[in-house]
Scaffold this motif. Sequence first.
Motif, short mmCIF file in Angstrom:
data_model
loop_
_atom_site.label_atom_id
_atom_site.label_comp_id
_atom_site.label_asym_id
_atom_site.label_seq_id
_atom_site.Cartn_x
_atom_site.Cartn_y
_atom_site.Cartn_z
N SER A 73 -17.22 12.81 39.78
CA SER A 73 -16.62 12.94 41.11
C SER A 73 -17.36 13.96 41.97
O SER A 73 -17.38 13.86 43.19
N GLY A 74 -18.03 14.91 41.32
CA GLY A 74 -18.87 15.85 42.06
C GLY A 74 -20.03 15.15 42.74
O GLY A 74 -20.45 15.54 43.83
N PHE A 75 -20.54 14.09 42.11
CA PHE A 75 -21.62 13.31 42.74
C PHE A 75 -21.08 12.49 43.91
O PHE A 75 -21.78 12.29 44.90
N SER A 76 -19.85 12.01 43.81
CA SER A 76 -19.24 11.30 44.94
C SER A 76 -19.10 12.23 46.14
O SER A 76 -19.35 11.83 47.28
N THR A 77 -18.74 13.46 45.86
CA THR A 77 -18.65 14.46 46.93
C THR A 77 -20.02 14.70 47.55
O THR A 77 -20.15 14.77 48.78
N PHE A 78 -21.05 14.79 46.73
CA PHE A 78 -22.41 14.99 47.23
C PHE A 78 -22.86 13.77 48.05
O PHE A 78 -23.55 13.91 49.07
N GLN A 79 -22.45 12.56 47.64
CA GLN A 79 -22.77 11.36 48.41
C GLN A 79 -22.17 11.46 49.81
O GLN A 79 -22.80 11.06 50.80
N ARG A 84 -23.24 12.41 55.56
CA ARG A 84 -22.72 13.23 56.67
C ARG A 84 -21.28 12.86 57.02
O ARG A 84 -20.87 12.89 58.16
N THR A 85 -20.49 12.49 55.98
CA THR A 85 -19.07 12.22 56.21
C THR A 85 -18.21 13.39 55.77
O THR A 85 -16.99 13.34 55.90
N SER A 86 -18.84 14.44 55.25
CA SER A 86 -18.11 15.66 54.92
C SER A 86 -18.48 16.70 55.99
O SER A 86 -19.29 16.44 56.86
N ASN A 87 -17.88 17.85 55.87
CA ASN A 87 -18.23 18.93 56.82
C ASN A 87 -19.25 19.88 56.22
O ASN A 87 -19.41 21.00 56.68
N LYS A 88 -19.96 19.41 55.19
CA LYS A 88 -20.93 20.27 54.51
C LYS A 88 -22.36 19.81 54.77
O LYS A 88 -22.62 18.64 54.98
N GLN A 89 -23.26 20.76 54.69
CA GLN A 89 -24.68 20.45 54.81
C GLN A 89 -25.19 19.93 53.47
O GLN A 89 -24.59 20.16 52.42
#
Length: 160
Positions: A73-79, A84-89
């Motif tokens: 699930s950490g890789f899904s977050t990185f995806q 650019r669908t998260s608020n992270k760089q």
Amino acid sequence: MSGFDNFRGSGNFDGSQNAQVVVIEEQQTVCHTVEIEIIQQKLVVLQEIAKRIITEQICEVETQTIVLEQFSSGFSTFQNDIGRTSNKQVGYDKNIAGMISNLTNSDGSLSTSNLGFNGTSVGSNTVVPSGSNWNSTQGPDAVQKAKSAAQAAANATSAS
């Protein structure tokens, strides 16, 4: 989920809620293209190390299942970061990545030492390499098409 809370836990299972602190390095990290097969080789090594850690250092199948789900699930977050669908760089924690040599002992066996961080520490020293081809106009569609093509290939393989 008892026992998992100190490492992202049930309210932050995938690490998506971790704070991200981008560090500016004296020498800027730049993305450069390497042959895909070389990248695939390195990632498969990491995948096999993860499998080794899970199978050699966790005996309970239920815990293996939870840890594997948390890892993937950490890789899904990185995806989501890449798309650019998260608020992270898009980047990585240089301190955590720098601990790779601490995973094994000099004889090749797996280390059992505590590396001295917990899940919420991840992202505290984020490096964002420059040089990406992202553009806000075509990027979202291009990422979705690439992801769909990869998922279709994976589904075709697993259906065989």
